[in-house]
Scaffold this motif. Structure first.
Motif, PDB file in Angstrom:
ATOM      1  N   GLY A 277       0.788  -1.225   0.000  1.00  0.00           N
ATOM      2  CA  GLY A 277       0.000   0.000   0.000  1.00  0.00           C
ATOM      3  C   GLY A 277       0.817   1.271   0.000  1.00  0.00           C
ATOM      4  O   GLY A 277       0.604   2.152   0.832  1.00  0.00           O
ATOM      5  N   ILE A 282      -1.342   3.611  -4.526  1.00  0.00           N
ATOM      6  CA  ILE A 282      -2.740   3.970  -4.269  1.00  0.00           C
ATOM      7  C   ILE A 282      -3.191   5.043  -5.251  1.00  0.00           C
ATOM      8  O   ILE A 282      -4.318   4.991  -5.784  1.00  0.00           O
ATOM      9  CB  ILE A 282      -2.919   4.442  -2.812  1.00  0.00           C
ATOM     10  N   ALA A 343      -9.866   3.952  -2.684  1.00  0.00           N
ATOM     11  CA  ALA A 343      -8.482   4.433  -2.613  1.00  0.00           C
ATOM     12  C   ALA A 343      -8.358   5.732  -1.828  1.00  0.00           C
ATOM     13  O   ALA A 343      -7.386   5.924  -1.075  1.00  0.00           O
ATOM     14  CB  ALA A 343      -7.911   4.620  -4.019  1.00  0.00           C
TER      15      ALA A 343
END
Length: 351
Positions: A277, A282, A343
């Motif tokens: 992540g 993202i 997101a």
């Protein structure tokens, strides 16, 4: 350290985002809602009595050198979180190039007699003996991320869910393949360092879950959690699989190189899932302009939580939302799936 070429490729391939280490510092001791800006002050604020200044404690810290975006964020978050508490003195030692060097450095830390040590080891198995020694010497150890095999080697173990990362990645791919009516998809996997137990757990979670749907990995390569190795292994995998439906890459930092190889090969026929992540990943998922459609979390915010919990342990306190008087022995953070739809909610956690 990251090479300039890595940073350049990140900007080019992941939508222009610069490499950042400022992940949200999770509030383990506060019941207050997250501030929009995040930051270490979040954990030390609020009405929770645990956040108020208490007994002065010294927290020792060691983690491998920041030659990887996720590791850089681990150290940055730990320092920032410790700085949020007026009752914490933070002492860090360099981890060196390998487990032996880290153990030697940790011996100097023990000589300074900290109240507690937070340790992300080069290798959990190789540093297990140090954990046992420190615990026997009366210095509690918070084992961060790379697990010690012996429960007696740590007071608290906090880590992400490596097996769960594989499960989450597989579930996303299964759902996408079913939505596209792809009965027998060709699936690739680019893992991290195979000698690490965490990599083995991630791959097992992935293959176990795919098998439940009757799917399997057609080609698997192991990289080294770096952009260069990711590019090299991805190039080989793409040559081995002239057609592919889905790809899981374990790590968003090495994903810089994976995406470079994909761009160089001009391949667009498959979907890709990342891992950990990063902020840039993202943002790329949010933009939805390439093959990267999702990533599964393994947030370095766990370092912030480790510092907050180490402080509580050293002060003989428990967690405010639990009835028990002590901090739990083990905490495993769930792996969540970041897609275009959610997101924006995860950008503050990106590293």
């Amino acid at each position: 350290m990251k090479h300039a070429s890595d940073l350049t490729r990140r900007r080019m391939l992941l939508g222009g985002a610069a490499l950042g280490a400022g992940a949200l510092l999770t509030a383990c001791t506060s019941n207050e809602p997250d501030e929009p800006s995040g930051g270490p002050q979040t954990a030390a604020a609020g009405n929770n009595q645990n956040a108020a200044p208490g007994q002065k404690v010294t927290i020792g810290f060691s983690a491998p050198a920041a030659d990887h975006g996720w590791i850089a964020a681990i150290t940055s978050n730990a320092k920032a979180q410790a700085g949020a508490y007026s009752d914490v003195e933070f002492k860090t030692v360099e981890a060196g190039a390998d487990a032996a060097a880290q153990r030697a450095a940790l011996q100097t830390l023990v000589a300074q007699k900290p109240n507690i040590i937070v340790l992300l080891p080069h290798d959990g198995k190789e540093l297990n003996a140090f954990g046992l020694e420190a615990m026997k010497a009366g210095i509690p150890v918070v084992n961060l991320d790379r697990a010690f095999p012996d429960p007696l080697a740590y007071r608290l173990q906090i880590k992400g869910d490596n097996y769960g990362m594989g499960v989450s990645a597989a579930h996303y791919i299964i759902d996408q393949m079913k939505a596209k009516s792809v009965a027998s998809p060709i699936i690739g996997e680019i893992a991290g360092m195979d000698e690490l137990e965490l990599t083995q757990e991630r791959s097992k979670g992935f293959t176990d879950t795919l098998a439940q749907a009757g799917f399997k990995v057609a080609n698997r390569r192991a990289a080294r959690f770096t952009a260069d190795s990711g590019q090299q292994e991805a190039a080989s995998l793409l040559q081995a699989l002239p057609k592919m439906d889905a790809l899981w890459n374990h790590d968003d930092d090495q994903g810089i190189g994976v995406l470079a190889a994909i761009t160089q090969a001009n391949r667009k026929e498959f979907i890709m899932v990342g891992g950990a992540g990063s902020k840039a990943a993202i943002e790329a998922i949010q933009a939805d302009s390439g093959v990267l459609k999702a990533t599964v979390t393994y947030s370095p915010s766990m370092a912030s939580s480790a510092i907050s919990l180490a402080r509580l342990i050293a002060q003989n306190k428990g967690m405010s939302d639990l009835v028990e008087l002590q901090v739990p022995k083990e905490i495993i953070l769930a792996s969540e799936t970041i897609t275009k739809e959610n997101a924006s909610n995860y950008l503050k956690l990106g590293f």
